[in-house]
Design an enzyme around this catalytic site. Structure first.
Site, PDB file in Angstrom:
ATOM      1  N   ASN A 165       7.251  -0.104  68.671  1.00 30.49           N
ATOM      2  CA  ASN A 165       7.715   1.430  69.866  1.00 30.49           C
ATOM      3  C   ASN A 165       6.023   1.398  70.076  1.00 30.49           C
ATOM      4  O   ASN A 165       4.939   0.562  69.588  1.00 30.49           O
ATOM      5  CB  ASN A 165       8.300   2.783  68.803  1.00 30.49           C
ATOM      6  N   ASP A 200      14.542   4.340  64.045  1.00 36.19           N
ATOM      7  CA  ASP A 200      15.659   4.671  63.663  1.00 36.19           C
ATOM      8  C   ASP A 200      16.132   3.366  63.434  1.00 36.19           C
ATOM      9  O   ASP A 200      17.469   4.176  62.775  1.00 36.19           O
ATOM     10  CB  ASP A 200      15.966   5.917  64.219  1.00 36.19           C
ATOM     11  N   LYS A 205      14.140 -19.226  65.133  1.00 38.02           N
ATOM     12  CA  LYS A 205      13.395 -18.510  66.928  1.00 38.02           C
ATOM     13  C   LYS A 205      15.109 -18.326  67.666  1.00 38.02           C
ATOM     14  O   LYS A 205      15.361 -19.513  67.766  1.00 38.02           O
ATOM     15  CB  LYS A 205      12.162 -19.060  67.611  1.00 38.02           C
ATOM     16  N   PHE A 261       6.240  14.678  61.572  1.00 34.79           N
ATOM     17  CA  PHE A 261       5.817  14.993  62.838  1.00 34.79           C
ATOM     18  C   PHE A 261       7.448  14.915  63.640  1.00 34.79           C
ATOM     19  O   PHE A 261       8.236  14.370  63.884  1.00 34.79           O
ATOM     20  CB  PHE A 261       4.932  13.437  63.709  1.00 34.79           C
ATOM     21  N   LYS A 287      14.813  19.929  61.914  1.00 38.28           N
ATOM     22  CA  LYS A 287      14.523  18.255  61.327  1.00 38.28           C
ATOM     23  C   LYS A 287      13.641  19.595  60.354  1.00 38.28           C
ATOM     24  O   LYS A 287      13.673  19.086  59.088  1.00 38.28           O
ATOM     25  CB  LYS A 287      13.319  17.540  61.353  1.00 38.28           C
ATOM     26  N   LYS A 297      14.868  17.952  57.039  1.00 36.19           N
ATOM     27  CA  LYS A 297      14.292  17.080  55.927  1.00 36.19           C
ATOM     28  C   LYS A 297      13.134  18.410  54.553  1.00 36.19           C
ATOM     29  O   LYS A 297      12.408  16.877  54.139  1.00 36.19           O
ATOM     30  CB  LYS A 297      13.368  16.112  56.438  1.00 36.19           C
TER      31      LYS A 297
HETATM   32  O1  C5P Z   1      14.259  12.488  62.990  1.00 37.06           O
HETATM   33  P1  C5P Z   1      12.617  11.951  63.181  1.00 37.06           P
HETATM   34  O2  C5P Z   1      12.732  10.347  63.077  1.00 37.06           O
HETATM   35  O3  C5P Z   1      12.327  12.145  64.786  1.00 37.06           O
HETATM   36  O4  C5P Z   1      11.328  12.493  62.676  1.00 37.06           O
HETATM   37  C1  C5P Z   1      10.091  12.586  62.749  1.00 37.06           C
HETATM   38  C2  C5P Z   1       9.577  12.554  61.168  1.00 37.06           C
HETATM   39  O5  C5P Z   1      10.300  11.724  60.241  1.00 37.06           O
HETATM   40  C3  C5P Z   1       8.464  11.062  61.572  1.00 37.06           C
HETATM   41  O6  C5P Z   1       7.411  12.443  60.750  1.00 37.06           O
HETATM   42  C4  C5P Z   1       8.376  10.183  61.223  1.00 37.06           C
HETATM   43  O7  C5P Z   1       7.290   9.644  60.461  1.00 37.06           O
HETATM   44  C5  C5P Z   1       9.670  11.112  59.878  1.00 37.06           C
HETATM   45  N1  C5P Z   1      10.456   9.654  60.023  1.00 37.06           N
HETATM   46  C6  C5P Z   1      10.657   9.043  58.597  1.00 37.06           C
HETATM   47  N2  C5P Z   1      11.648   8.166  58.385  1.00 37.06           N
HETATM   48  C7  C5P Z   1      12.545   7.949  59.736  1.00 37.06           C
HETATM   49  C8  C5P Z   1      12.046   8.432  61.245  1.00 37.06           C
HETATM   50  C9  C5P Z   1      11.601   9.173  60.863  1.00 37.06           C
HETATM   51  O8  C5P Z   1       9.577   9.419  57.692  1.00 37.06           O
HETATM   52  N3  C5P Z   1      13.666   6.591  59.328  1.00 37.06           N
END
Ligand code: C5P
Length: 408
Positions: free
Chosen positions: A213, A282, A292, A326, A340, A344
């Site tokens: 990304n 994600d 490859k 974030f 969130k 979380k």
């Molecule tokens: O749920 P989302 O991915 O949008 O949330 C963003 C936050 O969660 C960020 O702080 C990111 O570093 C963290 N995150 C994480 N593990 C993931 C996806 C996102 O810790 N698999």
């Protein structure tokens, strides 16, 4: 934080003296006030006038100046300084400081620095001299004293042609050590261990390709730098990035979300604060091709599997830690951010609309909102990522204070 700090730079007569000029110039660009004390030997290499012009202050060399800037100059300079940095520090100066000798202005100033102020020595010399038991014993002797800090010399080709330990580190590194030493001494985050994640992750498709990304790591690295400059111990877990890691951070480099997950969970029990600025993928390819992938077919289907949510797991296992997430969104920023925080178990979230100019990925500024558990929203204007980092840390301290008063 170097801004408005009073930095007394002691310059002794080593060949690395040329780096001291660059260091002083960088300190001034960061807003520090600099004064220079040179030894007589140092003036044989470079005329004090150049140090005067770079530091924008008179340079002191001798105890016997007919017209000194201050009377009892060694005392006044020691009173003025927030820190004494000796760069380069020759074997001679190190020896004099270890044994309390005061036969010139620099060694007298060093003795006049009270124990309430830090002294940072940056030794630089030939590697045999550096390895000499006398020099090592002197450095050990100094390190026993609580307010003395030493920057280890670097390895490389020395001016005398020897290859080995003894080089003065590059000015930018010295600057970071000064910043961190000031933080360790005066900072408001002393005693806190902060885990910061930064940059994006890479999810392998085959041995040469990955899903990534746009995250540059700038925001997370700014948080790590800011935390160090305020005295925190920093563990920085970073995905691939072009950003240069702060020298005083404990850096763990990772590639995938799974690797970041493992590193975060291992560090978690030891830390007080987690700031998760990384843009974590994600989803990752369900299977990584061993070879490859060839372009044989018109269509290629990739099946993705869900990655572990690191922050959610940290939220689940949370004990004493302050957790900061974030949220990089392109729509309904506030609504998603609030969701969130709950999901979380976060203390607060840094939300930004990455579609706005001057915010989000790969730029040096950001426009964020800090949203806490109680739903309080603090809207910040467009700021540099360094400034945003400090505002995040201010909020961490506020929450820490609330937590302490709640426990009472
Ligand atoms: O749920 P989302 O991915 O949008 O949330 C963003 C936050 O969660 C960020 O702080 C990111 O570093 C963290 N995150 C994480 N593990 C993931 C996806 C996102 O810790 N698999």
């Amino acid at each position: 934080m170097l801004k408005n700090k009073k930095i007394l730079v002691g310059v002794s007569g080593g060949i690395a003296i040329y780096k001291a000029l660059d260091l002083i110039s960088r300190l001034r660009k960061q807003g520090a006030e600099v004064r220079v004390v040179m030894t007589e030997h140092a003036t044989k290499f470079i005329n004090p006038t150049l140090f005067r012009e770079i530091s924008c202050n008179p340079v002191a060399v001798t105890l016997w100046d007919e017209q000194p800037e201050f009377y009892a100059e060694h005392i006044k300079l020691a009173e003025w300084a927030d820190i004494l940095v000796v760069a380069p520090a020759t074997a001679n100066v190190v020896g004099k400081m270890a044994h309390g000798l005061a036969d010139d202005l620099l060694s007298s100033v060093a003795l006049a620095i009270p124990v309430t102020k830090p002294i940072l020595l940056c030794p630089a010399m030939n590697s045999n001299m550096y390895a000499n038991v006398a020099v090592q014993d002197n450095l050990d002797e100094l390190l026993v004293r609580e307010n003395y800090f030493v920057v280890e010399p670097a390895e490389g080709v020395l001016a005398c042609g020897t290859v080995g330990l003894g080089r003065l580190p590059e000015p930018q590194e010295l600057l970071e050590h000064i910043d961190a030493t000031l933080g360790e001494w005066y900072g408001d985050l002393v005693g806190r261990h902060i885990l910061v994640t930064a940059s994006g992750t890479r999810e392998a498709i085959d041995p040469v390709r990955y899903i990534g990304n746009k995250s540059s790591g700038k925001m997370g690295f700014a948080v790590a730098r800011a935390a160090l400059s305020r005295g925190a111990l920093v563990t920085l877990i970073a995905g691939p990035t072009k950003e240069v890691a702060p020298v005083e951070a404990n850096v763990i480099n990772v590639q995938s979300t799974q690797e970041m997950y493992d590193a975060c969970l291992e560090a978690y029990p030891k830390v007080d604060v987690v700031i998760k600025a990384a843009a974590v993928a994600d989803y990752a390819p369900a299977k990584v091709a061993k070879e490859k992938i060839k372009k044989n077919n018109e269509k290629l289907d990739l099946t993705l599997k869900k990655n572990p949510d690191i922050l959610k797991e940290l939220g689940r296992q949370k004990k004493k830690q302050i957790l900061v997430g974030f949220a990089a969104e392109t729509t309904k920023v506030l609504e998603y951010a609030k969701k969130k925080i709950k999901e979380k178990n976060l203390d607060f979230i840094v939300a930004n609309d990455v579609s706005q100019p001057g915010a989000g990925f790969d730029v040096n500024t950001n426009i964020v909102k800090l949203i806490d558990k109680a739903g309080k929203v603090e809207e910040l204007p467009q700021l540099t990522k360094d400034e945003v980092a400090h505002r995040i840390l201010d909020k961490v301290l506020k929450i820490e204070k609330q937590n302490v008063s709640r426990k009472k």
